[in-house]
Design an enzyme around this catalytic site. Structure first.
Site, mmCIF file in Angstrom:
data_model
loop_
_atom_site.group_PDB
_atom_site.id
_atom_site.type_symbol
_atom_site.label_atom_id
_atom_site.label_comp_id
_atom_site.label_asym_id
_atom_site.label_seq_id
_atom_site.Cartn_x
_atom_site.Cartn_y
_atom_site.Cartn_z
ATOM 1 N N LYS A 180 11.903 -4.537 -2.631
ATOM 2 C CA LYS A 180 10.705 -3.721 -2.864
ATOM 3 C C LYS A 180 10.019 -3.240 -1.585
ATOM 4 O O LYS A 180 9.430 -2.172 -1.570
ATOM 5 C CB LYS A 180 9.701 -4.497 -3.737
ATOM 6 N N ASP A 197 2.647 -1.059 -10.429
ATOM 7 C CA ASP A 197 1.898 -2.283 -10.758
ATOM 8 C C ASP A 197 0.449 -1.960 -11.151
ATOM 9 O O ASP A 197 -0.070 -2.497 -12.133
ATOM 10 C CB ASP A 197 1.870 -3.248 -9.561
ATOM 11 N N GLY A 216 -5.082 -12.917 -4.937
ATOM 12 C CA GLY A 216 -3.820 -12.465 -4.363
ATOM 13 C C GLY A 216 -4.009 -11.221 -3.520
ATOM 14 O O GLY A 216 -4.951 -10.440 -3.727
ATOM 15 N N ALA A 217 -3.105 -11.065 -2.571
ATOM 16 C CA ALA A 217 -3.113 -9.865 -1.719
ATOM 17 C C ALA A 217 -1.674 -9.472 -1.386
ATOM 18 O O ALA A 217 -1.398 -8.893 -0.342
ATOM 19 C CB ALA A 217 -3.921 -10.123 -0.451
ATOM 20 N N GLY A 218 -0.754 -9.809 -2.288
ATOM 21 C CA GLY A 218 0.655 -9.424 -2.136
ATOM 22 C C GLY A 218 0.861 -8.009 -2.669
ATOM 23 O O GLY A 218 -0.109 -7.273 -2.927
ATOM 24 N N GLY A 219 2.127 -7.633 -2.851
ATOM 25 C CA GLY A 219 2.458 -6.272 -3.265
ATOM 26 C C GLY A 219 1.758 -5.855 -4.550
ATOM 27 O O GLY A 219 1.135 -4.790 -4.609
ATOM 28 N N ALA A 220 1.842 -6.672 -5.582
ATOM 29 C CA ALA A 220 1.239 -6.307 -6.878
ATOM 30 C C ALA A 220 -0.283 -6.261 -6.758
ATOM 31 O O ALA A 220 -0.921 -5.307 -7.230
ATOM 32 C CB ALA A 220 1.678 -7.303 -7.946
ATOM 33 N N LYS A 265 -4.851 -11.458 4.928
ATOM 34 C CA LYS A 265 -4.263 -10.433 4.049
ATOM 35 C C LYS A 265 -5.316 -9.874 3.098
ATOM 36 O O LYS A 265 -5.317 -8.690 2.774
ATOM 37 C CB LYS A 265 -3.075 -11.013 3.280
ATOM 38 N N ILE A 295 -1.185 -11.657 -14.371
ATOM 39 C CA ILE A 295 -0.088 -10.680 -14.342
ATOM 40 C C ILE A 295 1.267 -11.362 -14.443
ATOM 41 O O ILE A 295 2.285 -10.702 -14.606
ATOM 42 C CB ILE A 295 -0.170 -9.741 -13.115
#
Ligand code: NAP
Length: 278
Positions: A69, A105, A129-133, A157, A220
């Site tokens: 991704k 997302d 969270g602060a990842g891709g999604a 992040k 999610i």
């Protein structure tokens, strides 16, 4: 399904190409609309060459999953706004030889909330969270007028994401979660904490007592459907939004990117239910 010289091929590129349940979902949708498309697994070994293959073989589009991704971004000719902002690619569309990356997302999450009649405008939304999604979701929630507070284990992040969205976005580490939730209307878990087949399955970052009746709680994570967070939220009489609905609305958005047509939502929904335990 009749394959001929005009059949448009959509591929799936990801380590779960053997076990993905989405082939039936997309192919059922193509058949329902009598579209000459087929969705098939790809086993990419060298990513750069795999992307060259999309162009050279005239593949119409590919769905992209872990572990590609982020890595695939540099091989795309351009990125749409969602991929530029989130730093991930979930779809590559072949537009007359130009490969354009995009992601879904955020739109999937916002539509999963919308179907539960959750209006984001002016609401205080805590995003874990602060990842891709999380990144794409945070931008989309903010676009819809939500007042976003991002909390992440790695605070840097969270800070980076908050600053990318705008000066009105709060950020903190997870230690501030209890305080943040006191003022929140909506909580979205966009971390992988609580996912099936990991050591955090049956665990939650949120203590049940921090949830209030009437609060909207979305997780999610798609597997398990009822995560520990969502079980606790149901006990506290929160309004619950499931990750598998986000998955459906993402598939609906991807269908439009693949074909240019509106998806047959009910057909895709039924196919997803059919394959969920297979
Ligand atoms: P990612 O980019 O790897 O981000 C993972 C996030 O989870 C990061 O914020 C990470 O924090 C946090 N995290 C991981 N382990 C943690 C722990 N033990 N304690 C606290 N925080 C932890 O992954 P992603 O692509 O954003 O995906 C996140 C989750 O969403 C996955 O479970 C994925 O399956 C799910 N997902 C669902 C859908 C859907 O349609 N339903 C779509 C996309 C993703 P750090 O930054 O500190 O590492």
């Amino acid at each position: 399904m009749k394959i001929n010289g005009n059949t448009k091929v959509i591929g799936f590129l990801g380590s779960t190409y053997r076990t993905s349940k989405m082939y039936d979902v997309y192919n059922s949708a193509f058949q329902a609309l009598e579209l000459n498309f087929v969705y098939v697994p790809f086993h990419g070994q060298d990513l750069k060459k795999a992307v060259e293959g999309i162009r050279n073989l005239g593949i119409a589009a590919v769905g992209v999953s872990i572990p590609y991704k982020v890595k695939i971004m540099k091989y795309c000719d351009d990125l749409d706004i969602s991929s530029k902002r989130s730093g991930t690619v979930a779809v590559v569309v072949n537009q007359k030889g130009r490969l354009i990356g995009g992601t879904t997302d955020g739109i999937g999450a916002v539509n999963a909330l919308k179907e539960q009649k959750v209006d984001l405008k002016g609401k205080k939304v805590v995003i874990l969270g602060a990842g891709g999604a999380a990144r794409d979701i945070a931008f989309n929630v903010s676009d819809k007028g939500g007042r976003v507070h991002i909390l992440n284990r790695t605070i840097k992040k969270a800070q980076f994401l908050a600053q990318a969205i705008g000066s009105n976005v709060d950020y903190s580490g997870l230690k501030d979660l209890q305080i943040a939730l006191r003022k929140a209307d909506i909580l979205i878990n966009a971390t992988s904490y609580g996912m099936a087949n990991t050591e955090t399955e049956e665990k939650s970052l949120v203590k049940p007592a921090w949830l209030r009746k009437g609060m909207v709680v979305m997780d999610i994570i798609g597997k398990p459907r009822k995560t520990k967070l969502l079980k606790d939220a149901l006990k506290q009489e929160c309004k619950v939004v499931y990750g598998h609905r986000m998955l459906l609305w993402q598939a609906v958005a991807k269908f439009k990117m693949y074909t240019g047509m509106d998806a047959p939502v009910t057909v895709m929904e039924k196919a997803m239910e059919r394959v969920k335990d297979s």
